[in-house]
Enzyme design. Sequence first.
Site, PDB file in Angstrom:
ATOM      1  N   ASP A 230       0.837  -1.204   0.000  1.00  0.00           N
ATOM      2  CA  ASP A 230       0.000   0.000   0.000  1.00  0.00           C
ATOM      3  C   ASP A 230       0.872   1.254   0.000  1.00  0.00           C
ATOM      4  OD1 ASP A 230      -2.326   1.481   0.018  1.00  0.00           O
ATOM      5  OD2 ASP A 230      -3.183   0.469   1.756  1.00  0.00           O
ATOM      6  N   ASP A 300     -10.647   2.021  -2.514  1.00  0.00           N
ATOM      7  CA  ASP A 300     -11.149   1.694  -1.187  1.00  0.00           C
ATOM      8  C   ASP A 300     -12.657   1.876  -1.103  1.00  0.00           C
ATOM      9  OD1 ASP A 300      -8.686   0.989  -0.187  1.00  0.00           O
ATOM     10  OD2 ASP A 300      -8.225   2.996   0.546  1.00  0.00           O
TER      11      ASP A 300
END
Length: 652
Positions: A230, A300
């Site tokens: 990430d 997300d």
Amino acid sequence: LIILGEGYDYYVNSLKLLVRELGAEDSICFEGFTSDVDSYLRYASALLVASPSEGFGRMSRTLHSLYRNHLIRSPYKDKKRPILINNWEATYFDFDTDKLISIAKTAKENGIEMLVMDDGWFGKRNDDNSSLGDWIVNEDKLKGGLKNLVDRVNEIGMKFGIWFEPEMVSKDSELFRAHPDWIINIPGREPVLSRNQYVLDITRKEVRDYIVDSVIKVLESANIEYVKWDMNRALCDLGSLGLGSDAQGELSHRYTLAVYDMQERLLEKFPDLLLENCSSGGGRFDPGMLYYSPQIWCSDDTDAIERLAIQEGTALLYPLSTMGAHISDCPNHAIGRTTPFETRGHVALAGTFGYELDVTKIPEEDRVLIANQCSMYHRYNDLVRSGDYYRMASYQSNGYYDAYMVVSPDRAKALVTYVQVINRALQRSRVICLKGLSPELYYKIYRYNVETGEEDVFLDKPLQGNTLMNAGILIPSLHGDFKSILLHVVAEDVNDDIPDKEESEHLQGNVISSVVSTKNMDGVNVAVTPKKNPGNGQSNAAPTENKSVTVIKTTATLKETDADFSSPSSLLNGQVVKKPEEAAKKEEKPVKVEAVKPAVRVLTVEQAAKEAAEREALQPNKKNSIIENRTITVIKRTATLKDAGSEVKKDE
């Protein structure tokens, strides 16, 4: 295609190649620059080129093929990814070993194959204010350590994956306290804190070495088969203590090369690792990253309806196999919307497919569907992963519904996803025209039933590809909003091997198709006539007995024949060869029929009948030698008559 580089000649020469490759003849359309392409080329920094006749659809399929076949190199490139469940939306930072094991056990019972432990397992990371950079297992959460957790997950029968954010450091971390000079910032100014974290200056080798060594040490400690890499904040106040004043402008470029270097080193050490890139969702979705990871997290925002737009935009350039997509909890944590569990599954199927929820807490009526959703993934993922992508409708454009499909390269199978986002009063059905099918093949259509895990018949009779693409199918109005259906389109009586253009002309319309003479590997010629159209009750063959015979394989050497292969009318009567005993009288030794090129004509029913009558009048006492004009479907050139009727034995 996207062309990067500098210089007018570079663009012009590249365009010449692309125009020829994409099939355009003399013209290329540049949106907004149709009148002065020459000037645009001279100053553009990048170009997006599409075929004028087929638009962005053709461009998308070209790029998908390019990336799948020539860019992605992961061992997972051409195989299914394990169905994973990520604990982030299930627990956020509040988890321990027992909680993760309980999720893993329930997930395994329902067909899920991998547990991914997300943020919160290291340092003192109980919220997002600390510990990035301190890649040491928090044993207050994971009693017995990471290996104990991974071993227990493996014993359940699941794989294990883990989350990192290697390029970041928290202000409240042991790493920052030891090396405050390792971050990106303009010397002499207060560094900008965002998301409670700084960006490490990975253009410096000592920083990269620390990160790579830390990640490798964790991966070597247990059987970890997946990493989510990430990166959750933007680069700003760009400055590096490792670069001179004359090179400060190179920092962004050097940073990208440093990311490549770290991921390359990681994959050299763990070549079978499944690496998924992520950057606040899809912020790092580009071809350069696909070279290192075969999939990238799209966003997300996991709401199924939001994802329709997100995944449509992503699929404009990138293959479905690269798009990270999960079924998440409802009400959705990002926007609060509730959508049916079935719809969430259909939308996630157009990606890597996985789950982002607490499987131990969701409603029972949702949990019981997971096993069949996993079965759905295994049934269709090969098609989704390798098929050609076509879009029929965009919810972003029409405001009511979304529709797209993937078609196998041989056009024998397709998968259609239809999402009714907003229902309308008194609308009984909607016409959807399919794309990418073979015009002459007949297709059956089934609907996947997530409650039973089986396919139900959607249409009661097969329809020709030409009909499905031009007239379309009726999708019934679904009661309520956010409803979806999944349709499996399968060619009738056809294996995965579809005849190529030389073997099967693409004939359309209500005419009798041509009679084709085609040869097998032994030089034996087989006359074929088109299959009866089951949809309109009319035959596309001459008005004689209409039984269907499928040519599977031919190994026989037939004796000499009097058949006139240059005359389609003689072939129409089925006079391919004489009966074996008659051929033997004329010639004792077997003689192979000489190879001929396929003879193709298109006749109306009336013309076919007339020619058949004329032929019969010339030879009134001669019977059809083999098939009496029965229909044969050619599957492969190297085939034998499976059943040619009573006139010739099967073994001949």
